[in-house]
Design a protein around this motif. Structure first.
Motif, short mmCIF file in Angstrom:
data_model
loop_
_atom_site.label_atom_id
_atom_site.label_comp_id
_atom_site.label_asym_id
_atom_site.label_seq_id
_atom_site.Cartn_x
_atom_site.Cartn_y
_atom_site.Cartn_z
N THR A 145 4.63 17.21 -0.65
CA THR A 145 5.79 16.98 -1.43
C THR A 145 4.77 15.65 -0.70
O THR A 145 3.98 15.49 0.35
N ALA A 146 5.18 14.11 -1.00
CA ALA A 146 4.57 12.77 -0.46
C ALA A 146 5.25 12.62 1.16
O ALA A 146 6.36 12.58 0.71
N SER A 147 4.10 11.85 1.44
CA SER A 147 5.32 11.94 2.65
C SER A 147 5.60 10.00 3.09
O SER A 147 6.35 9.68 4.04
N LEU A 194 2.33 -0.08 -0.76
CA LEU A 194 1.16 -1.33 -1.44
C LEU A 194 -0.03 -1.50 -0.77
O LEU A 194 -0.72 -0.62 0.49
N ARG A 195 -1.28 -1.25 -1.93
CA ARG A 195 -2.53 -1.50 -1.75
C ARG A 195 -2.98 -2.29 -1.54
O ARG A 195 -2.66 -2.92 -2.16
N GLY A 196 -3.53 -2.69 -0.81
CA GLY A 196 -4.97 -3.88 -1.06
C GLY A 196 -4.16 -5.46 -0.75
O GLY A 196 -4.85 -6.33 -0.82
N ILE A 221 5.43 2.56 3.49
CA ILE A 221 7.16 2.86 4.20
C ILE A 221 7.29 4.54 3.70
O ILE A 221 7.42 4.39 2.74
N ARG A 222 7.90 4.78 5.10
CA ARG A 222 9.01 5.63 4.82
C ARG A 222 10.06 4.89 5.65
O ARG A 222 10.09 4.68 6.61
N ALA A 257 -3.31 1.15 7.10
CA ALA A 257 -4.38 1.44 7.83
C ALA A 257 -5.61 0.35 6.34
O ALA A 257 -5.01 0.53 5.57
N SER A 258 -6.68 0.87 6.33
CA SER A 258 -7.61 0.29 5.21
C SER A 258 -8.07 0.77 3.96
O SER A 258 -7.44 0.22 3.30
N ASP A 259 -7.38 2.28 4.18
CA ASP A 259 -7.81 3.30 2.96
C ASP A 259 -6.51 4.65 2.93
O ASP A 259 -6.90 5.45 3.42
N ILE A 260 -4.77 4.27 2.69
CA ILE A 260 -4.13 4.82 2.63
C ILE A 260 -4.12 5.90 1.53
O ILE A 260 -4.37 4.81 0.37
N LEU A 261 -4.35 7.45 1.41
CA LEU A 261 -4.63 8.06 0.06
C LEU A 261 -3.15 7.55 -0.85
O LEU A 261 -1.91 8.24 -0.29
N PRO A 262 -3.62 7.60 -2.64
CA PRO A 262 -2.23 7.06 -3.28
C PRO A 262 -1.52 8.48 -3.47
O PRO A 262 -0.06 8.01 -3.84
N THR A 263 -2.03 9.37 -3.28
CA THR A 263 -1.03 10.39 -3.41
C THR A 263 -0.37 11.16 -2.37
O THR A 263 0.54 11.82 -2.38
N SER A 264 -0.82 10.27 -1.29
CA SER A 264 0.05 10.15 -0.34
C SER A 264 2.17 9.94 0.01
O SER A 264 2.77 9.42 0.69
N ALA A 265 1.82 8.68 -1.63
CA ALA A 265 3.63 8.08 -1.57
C ALA A 265 3.87 8.98 -2.66
O ALA A 265 3.11 8.54 -4.54
N ARG A 266 5.27 8.39 -3.15
CA ARG A 266 6.29 8.05 -4.73
C ARG A 266 5.34 7.06 -5.56
O ARG A 266 5.88 7.94 -6.62
N GLU A 267 5.43 6.38 -4.41
CA GLU A 267 5.23 4.92 -5.67
C GLU A 267 4.51 4.44 -5.10
O GLU A 267 3.96 3.61 -3.36
N VAL A 268 3.30 3.19 -5.66
CA VAL A 268 2.42 2.99 -5.06
C VAL A 268 2.25 1.82 -6.25
O VAL A 268 2.13 1.62 -7.40
N VAL A 269 1.85 0.56 -5.55
CA VAL A 269 1.83 -1.43 -5.82
C VAL A 269 0.28 -1.76 -5.50
O VAL A 269 0.42 -1.99 -4.28
N ASP A 270 -0.14 -2.22 -6.55
CA ASP A 270 -1.63 -2.94 -6.13
C ASP A 270 -0.96 -3.99 -5.71
O ASP A 270 -0.17 -5.05 -6.20
#
Length: 56
Positions: free
Chosen positions: A4-6, A11-13, A31-32, A40-53
């Motif tokens: 499950t995504a934590s 929001l990346r970059g 965001i939770r 952080a400098s590099d949060i894994l995209p797989t750790s979120a339900r939605e990812v926005v660049d």
């Protein structure tokens, strides 16, 4: 195995500026439940339900 995504949103970059902590640079913001949960400098995209660049 169930994964499950934590975080709800990642929001990346984007440029993050926080004078109180001296942060000024490209960071990821996770965001939770409507609140910032991690910066952080590099949060894994797989750790979120939605990812926005948000770079650029």
């Amino acid at each position: 195995m169930s994964v499950t995504a934590s975080f709800d949103l990642l929001l990346r970059g984007g440029r993050v500026i926080c004078p109180a902590s001296g942060v000024d640079g490209l960071k990821d913001v996770a965001i939770r439940n409507g609140k910032i949960a991690a910066v952080a400098s590099d949060i894994l995209p797989t750790s979120a339900r939605e990812v926005v660049d948000v770079g650029g």
